[in-house]
Design an enzyme around this catalytic site. Structure first.
Site, PDB file in Angstrom:
ATOM      1  N   SER A  36      19.708  39.351  -2.677  1.00 32.93           N
ATOM      2  CA  SER A  36      20.213  39.068  -1.337  1.00 32.93           C
ATOM      3  C   SER A  36      19.092  38.757  -0.363  1.00 32.93           C
ATOM      4  O   SER A  36      19.350  38.296   0.733  1.00 32.93           O
ATOM      5  CB  SER A  36      21.032  40.254  -0.831  1.00 32.93           C
ATOM      6  OG  SER A  36      20.317  41.446  -1.020  1.00 32.93           O
TER       7      SER A  36
ATOM      8  N   ASN B 123      21.499  36.667   5.145  1.00 34.86           N
ATOM      9  CA  ASN B 123      21.070  37.987   5.593  1.00 34.86           C
ATOM     10  C   ASN B 123      20.070  37.949   6.748  1.00 34.86           C
ATOM     11  O   ASN B 123      19.868  38.951   7.421  1.00 34.86           O
ATOM     12  CB  ASN B 123      20.531  38.799   4.427  1.00 34.86           C
ATOM     13  CG  ASN B 123      21.690  39.385   3.643  1.00 34.86           C
ATOM     14  OD1 ASN B 123      22.645  39.871   4.238  1.00 34.86           O
ATOM     15  ND2 ASN B 123      21.640  39.302   2.334  1.00 34.86           N
TER      16      ASN B 123
ATOM     17  N   GLU C  24      25.123  30.928  -1.841  1.00 33.67           N
ATOM     18  CA  GLU C  24      23.908  30.426  -1.193  1.00 33.67           C
ATOM     19  C   GLU C  24      22.938  30.107  -2.336  1.00 33.67           C
ATOM     20  O   GLU C  24      22.624  30.985  -3.143  1.00 33.67           O
ATOM     21  CB  GLU C  24      23.374  31.575  -0.323  1.00 33.67           C
ATOM     22  CG  GLU C  24      22.394  31.213   0.713  1.00 33.67           C
ATOM     23  CD  GLU C  24      22.029  32.420   1.598  1.00 33.67           C
ATOM     24  OE1 GLU C  24      21.601  32.182   2.725  1.00 33.67           O
ATOM     25  OE2 GLU C  24      22.134  33.580   1.167  1.00 33.67           O
TER      26      GLU C  24
ATOM     27  N   HIS D  21      23.044  33.287  -4.738  1.00 27.31           N
ATOM     28  CA  HIS D  21      23.439  34.482  -3.987  1.00 27.31           C
ATOM     29  C   HIS D  21      24.936  34.433  -3.675  1.00 27.31           C
ATOM     30  O   HIS D  21      25.387  33.672  -2.824  1.00 27.31           O
ATOM     31  CB  HIS D  21      22.603  34.556  -2.695  1.00 27.31           C
ATOM     32  CG  HIS D  21      22.885  35.763  -1.865  1.00 27.31           C
ATOM     33  ND1 HIS D  21      22.749  35.779  -0.500  1.00 27.31           N
ATOM     34  CD2 HIS D  21      23.299  36.996  -2.206  1.00 27.31           C
ATOM     35  CE1 HIS D  21      23.058  36.973  -0.045  1.00 27.31           C
ATOM     36  NE2 HIS D  21      23.408  37.733  -1.068  1.00 27.31           N
TER      37      HIS D  21
HETATM   38  N1  CAA Z   1      37.800  42.267  -5.293  1.00 20.87           N
HETATM   39  C1  CAA Z   1      38.693  41.284  -5.456  1.00 20.87           C
HETATM   40  N2  CAA Z   1      39.617  40.962  -4.532  1.00 20.87           N
HETATM   41  C2  CAA Z   1      39.636  41.673  -3.388  1.00 20.87           C
HETATM   42  C3  CAA Z   1      38.722  42.723  -3.153  1.00 20.87           C
HETATM   43  C4  CAA Z   1      37.771  43.015  -4.163  1.00 20.87           C
HETATM   44  N3  CAA Z   1      36.853  43.977  -4.017  1.00 20.87           N
HETATM   45  N4  CAA Z   1      38.983  43.231  -1.922  1.00 20.87           N
HETATM   46  C5  CAA Z   1      40.012  42.534  -1.422  1.00 20.87           C
HETATM   47  N5  CAA Z   1      40.387  41.584  -2.290  1.00 20.87           N
HETATM   48  C6  CAA Z   1      41.451  40.583  -2.100  1.00 20.87           C
HETATM   49  C7  CAA Z   1      42.797  41.232  -2.031  1.00 20.87           C
HETATM   50  O1  CAA Z   1      43.393  41.337  -3.310  1.00 20.87           O
HETATM   51  C8  CAA Z   1      43.573  40.277  -1.136  1.00 20.87           C
HETATM   52  O2  CAA Z   1      44.063  39.180  -1.887  1.00 20.87           O
HETATM   53  P1  CAA Z   1      45.450  38.446  -1.470  1.00 20.87           P
HETATM   54  O3  CAA Z   1      45.391  38.221   0.009  1.00 20.87           O
HETATM   55  O4  CAA Z   1      45.442  37.206  -2.256  1.00 20.87           O
HETATM   56  O5  CAA Z   1      46.518  39.394  -1.829  1.00 20.87           O
HETATM   57  C9  CAA Z   1      42.516  39.703  -0.200  1.00 20.87           C
HETATM   58  O6  CAA Z   1      41.258  39.955  -0.817  1.00 20.87           O
HETATM   59  C10 CAA Z   1      42.583  40.371   1.139  1.00 20.87           C
HETATM   60  O7  CAA Z   1      42.475  41.766   0.929  1.00 20.87           O
HETATM   61  P2  CAA Z   1      43.168  42.856   1.850  1.00 20.87           P
HETATM   62  O8  CAA Z   1      44.442  42.285   2.441  1.00 20.87           O
HETATM   63  O9  CAA Z   1      43.289  44.121   1.092  1.00 20.87           O
HETATM   64  O10 CAA Z   1      42.125  43.187   2.964  1.00 20.87           O
HETATM   65  P3  CAA Z   1      41.458  42.243   4.027  1.00 20.87           P
HETATM   66  O11 CAA Z   1      42.375  41.209   4.556  1.00 20.87           O
HETATM   67  O12 CAA Z   1      40.791  43.152   4.960  1.00 20.87           O
HETATM   68  O13 CAA Z   1      40.333  41.457   3.191  1.00 20.87           O
HETATM   69  C11 CAA Z   1      38.055  41.338   2.673  1.00 20.87           C
HETATM   70  C12 CAA Z   1      39.338  42.135   2.532  1.00 20.87           C
HETATM   71  C13 CAA Z   1      38.208  39.976   1.975  1.00 20.87           C
HETATM   72  C14 CAA Z   1      36.962  42.132   2.005  1.00 20.87           C
HETATM   73  C15 CAA Z   1      37.795  41.105   4.212  1.00 20.87           C
HETATM   74  O14 CAA Z   1      37.826  42.339   4.884  1.00 20.87           O
HETATM   75  C16 CAA Z   1      36.482  40.422   4.493  1.00 20.87           C
HETATM   76  O15 CAA Z   1      36.375  39.213   4.404  1.00 20.87           O
HETATM   77  N6  CAA Z   1      35.459  41.210   4.875  1.00 20.87           N
HETATM   78  C17 CAA Z   1      34.120  40.712   5.114  1.00 20.87           C
HETATM   79  C18 CAA Z   1      33.444  40.480   3.793  1.00 20.87           C
HETATM   80  C19 CAA Z   1      32.046  40.008   3.961  1.00 20.87           C
HETATM   81  O16 CAA Z   1      31.525  39.777   5.035  1.00 20.87           O
HETATM   82  N7  CAA Z   1      31.373  39.846   2.823  1.00 20.87           N
HETATM   83  C20 CAA Z   1      30.011  39.459   2.804  1.00 20.87           C
HETATM   84  C21 CAA Z   1      29.200  40.698   2.746  1.00 20.87           C
HETATM   85  S1  CAA Z   1      27.497  40.323   2.785  1.00 20.87           S
HETATM   86  C22 CAA Z   1      27.133  40.001   1.192  1.00 20.87           C
HETATM   87  O17 CAA Z   1      27.883  40.138   0.291  1.00 20.87           O
HETATM   88  C23 CAA Z   1      25.785  39.488   0.981  1.00 20.87           C
HETATM   89  C24 CAA Z   1      24.678  40.411   1.000  1.00 20.87           C
HETATM   90  O18 CAA Z   1      23.638  40.020   0.503  1.00 20.87           O
HETATM   91  C25 CAA Z   1      24.665  41.761   1.596  1.00 20.87           C
END
Ligand code: CAA
Length: 284
Positions: free
Chosen positions: A120, A191, A153, A141
């Site tokens: 990351s 990041n 990325e 990434h």
């Molecule tokens: N694995 C697979 N699918 C998942 C999941 C997981 N861990 N968590 C949620 N989902 C799916 C659900 O099944 C659901 O699918 P459907 O809509 O098709 O039924 C969908 O995602 C939405 O889930 P929820 O309704 O339960 O919850 P939500 O609407 O809050 O979405 C989320 C969950 C997609 C995680 C959303 O909260 C989100 O986009 N959060 C921000 C995520 C983010 O910013 N990620 C980047 C992090 S930084 C990174 O990864 C890089 C780094 O280097 C640190």
């Protein structure tokens, strides 16, 4: 050379997600971790995820069986590397650990194999330098949760060839992801922008400006972020957030990237977020 065989090193949250999306796209996948229980945990996460997709009517039971049949597991790096067209490393974010895996893979893998890292924020150029194939080393990434998030990325190291970049971009598109090209600077783009925002949210708690819940509400309801920054920090892991801030601080030598003392304190206390049951919030 078309990519068919993918090996994923590290069966944690990111590695298992990467293995899942690769198998769903039709690639043959070898999922590796150092111990059998880790590999099995990753495979269980994939199985649960696919089962949820079957319940929701997005996959049939037969699709699920087909996808799982394309994934084999191993605890031997030799087995993971021997047949791979590309290896995607998703182990812990420690440079020494990555360098060790990359130098071993360089010896094990066929000459054509691309070595990708899901790091990351660690420098791709530095990882590439421990191999004799720097032109075939690249950053790939993925974002968490991998099956949901559309971005990959793609980070070009100093020596990454255009051909390897094109192959990896094509592969990301086969995974139904959007590939964005970035150069090798600390934190890349994702990041460099996300983590200082999270760090600033932590300073806002530290200085007593507002509670974690209030800060998250401001960002969710006021800026339409799907999660508030402190919920997101817990979800990413506070140890990961700290190590990314340290990479930015060291890499740029600029005090604006100084990790918040409260973040350090939480990590020292073992409050690592969701995975440890406690971070800015408590998880039961
Ligand atoms: N694995 C697979 N699918 C998942 C999941 C997981 N861990 N968590 C949620 N989902 C799916 C659900 O099944 C659901 O699918 P459907 O809509 O098709 O039924 C969908 O995602 C939405 O889930 P929820 O309704 O339960 O919850 P939500 O609407 O809050 O979405 C989320 C969950 C997609 C995680 C959303 O909260 C989100 O986009 N959060 C921000 C995520 C983010 O910013 N990620 C980047 C992090 S930084 C990174 O990864 C890089 C780094 O280097 C640190």
């Amino acid at each position: 050379m078309s990519i068919q065989n993918v090996s994923v090193i590290g069966a944690g949250q990111m590695g298992s997600g990467i293995a899942q999306v690769c198998a769903q796209a039709g690639f043959q996948v070898v999922l590796h971790d150092i111990e059998e229980p880790y590999v099995q945990k990753g495979l269980q996460a994939i199985t649960r995820n696919l089962a949820r997709n079957v319940e929701k009517g997005r996959l049939t039971e037969e699709d699920k069986t087909d996808i799982l049949s394309r994934i084999t597991t191993t605890t031997q790096l030799e087995t993971a590397g021997q047949q791979a067209d590309i290896v995607i490393e998703a182990i812990l974010e420690k440079m020494e650990a990555k360098e060790s895996v990359f130098s071993q893979l360089d010896q094990i893998c066929p000459a054509h194999t691309i070595l990708a890292s899901n790091t990351s924020s660690l420098p791709i150029t530095e990882i590439a330098a421990v191999t004799n194939r720097a032109e075939q080393v690249i950053g790939m990434h993925f974002m968490n949760p991998v099956p949901v998030m559309k971005l990959v990325e793609i980070i070009r190291g100093l020596a990454t060839s255009d051909e390897v970049f094109a192959q990896v971009k094509d592969m990301a598109e086969q995974l139904q992801k959007t590939a964005v090209e970035v150069n090798d600077f600390p934190g890349f783009v994702s990041n460099r922008i996300l983590m200082p925002m999270i760090n600033e949210a932590i300073y806002t708690v530290y200085e007593g400006v507002a509670t974690p819940a209030a800060i998250d509400d401001v960002m969710k309801l006021g800026m339409n972020h799907p999660m508030g920054p402190l919920t997101l920090a817990d979800f990413i892991g506070l140890d990961t957030c700290l190590s990314i801030m340290e990479t930015l601080y060291e890499g740029f030598g600029d005090s604006k990237y100084r990790p918040c003392p409260l973040l350090r304190k939480y990590v020292k206390a073992g409050w690592l977020g969701k995975k440890s049951g406690r971070g800015f919030y408590q998880y039961t």
